[in-house]
Enzyme design. Sequence first.
Site, mmCIF file in Angstrom:
data_model
loop_
_atom_site.group_PDB
_atom_site.id
_atom_site.type_symbol
_atom_site.label_atom_id
_atom_site.label_comp_id
_atom_site.label_asym_id
_atom_site.label_seq_id
_atom_site.Cartn_x
_atom_site.Cartn_y
_atom_site.Cartn_z
ATOM 1 N N GLY A 43 0.824 -1.196 0.000
ATOM 2 C CA GLY A 43 0.000 0.000 0.000
ATOM 3 C C GLY A 43 0.863 1.252 0.000
ATOM 4 N N LYS A 63 2.571 -7.435 8.684
ATOM 5 C CA LYS A 63 2.348 -6.087 8.158
ATOM 6 C C LYS A 63 3.325 -5.129 8.811
ATOM 7 C CE LYS A 63 -1.508 -2.947 7.138
ATOM 8 N NZ LYS A 63 -2.981 -2.795 7.267
ATOM 9 N N ASP A 157 -14.216 0.917 7.459
ATOM 10 C CA ASP A 157 -13.844 0.738 6.057
ATOM 11 C C ASP A 157 -14.309 -0.617 5.531
ATOM 12 O OD1 ASP A 157 -12.806 1.657 3.670
ATOM 13 O OD2 ASP A 157 -10.752 1.008 4.083
#
Length: 422
Positions: A43, A63, A157
């Site tokens: 990302g 992550k 989200d």
Amino acid sequence: CSGGMPDDEAPPPSLRSIPASSERLVGTMVDGRYVLKREIGRGGICAVYAAEHRYTRRTYALKALLPEYRKHQEARARLLAEARMLGAVVHPNVVEVIDAGLDDGSPFVVMERLRAKSVEALLLARGKLTVHDALVIARFAAAALAATHRARVIHRDLKPGNLLVVRTETGKSVKLIDFGVATGWEERAPEEDEAPPSNVVGTPYYMAPEHLGGKRVTPAADVYAFGATVYELLTGQVPFAGSFEQVYARAVTAPRPDVRKLRPDAPGSLAGLVACCLAADPRDRFPTGTELVLALDAIVERTEKSDAESPEVATSRRGHVRVAYRAPIEMKLEGGLVIEGAIQDISVGGLLVTTNRSVASGTAATVRFPLPSGVIVTSSAVIRWERAAPLDAARVALGVELVDLENGYKQAIADYVRTTES
């Protein structure tokens, strides 16, 4: 990892002269325990890796911030907050957090490794889903929201891109992922609804009017996002499209869209549930995911189950067995344009890729992506088909045929497909 971080230092595509900063971390060790084997996703400020535990040899999804954001205070705080939010939610339909910590002062989060395809990719490739499949996905997503809200967390989200279709011992399931903009919540009196304000973070097509307007959000904002998601599963379109300002205005004032105008085969009870979720006033929606689950259970009981083949099966009608596979890909098109995307499934013959740019069928390309082993390969390719979301050309699925991949690499893909299928 998201949440309004600056993107002016985005790493250059690695088909150019310098490898992306996230790629350079492959092969390194995090916190003395996790060896980064290959990228799964990338990302603006974070990358996700398949990471092998040094001692147990188990593989997880790790992550971490990209190197250029490791000293960015807001980015660090957001990733640590994501770890806390995930740690609070324990449910089979929510991605499980395994570990978190600091590596040389930079945060990382370790999650269960999912071999999965996003619901967004499924939707883009198919256009829209059967009523049965939309109901199945909706029921899993509602259960995930119910658990999230019980843990006093608002996801903020929910959308098809953050729902993954996964294999389980009993069949297929769905996992809710990416708590990067999630927040905690406490019940307040109605007169307190204007404070404190909410950060406008998320994806506008799925954001409730109060969220778009920067007002305080409650779990009812997630319920709105759920309604927008189910509407898209059934119709192939988002309820309100356009620029941020247009989506906001329409979400506040426009009549609620009726699912049955585009899907007359949808049960009236399901169309009514979607309309309730999309109510402009949060007080007119289901208050939390718990009420959603109860309402959906009643609809499922009254709806005949379809015997049609589910669209997320791995066998392709194109002659090759395809399995879920998550990895970044870079494509250099004719004329030199380089675009980035995400692989969603893989076969010996090709890839399903999602990206944000339209590419005409028949376009030749050079593609670069990691194999399951972590080896980065380059191959000639041809875009065999392209499907863009209606009203949103920035959400595109591509069928990419691999033209001259070396036999050894083809065998590696064949082995991965065979072991994944078994």
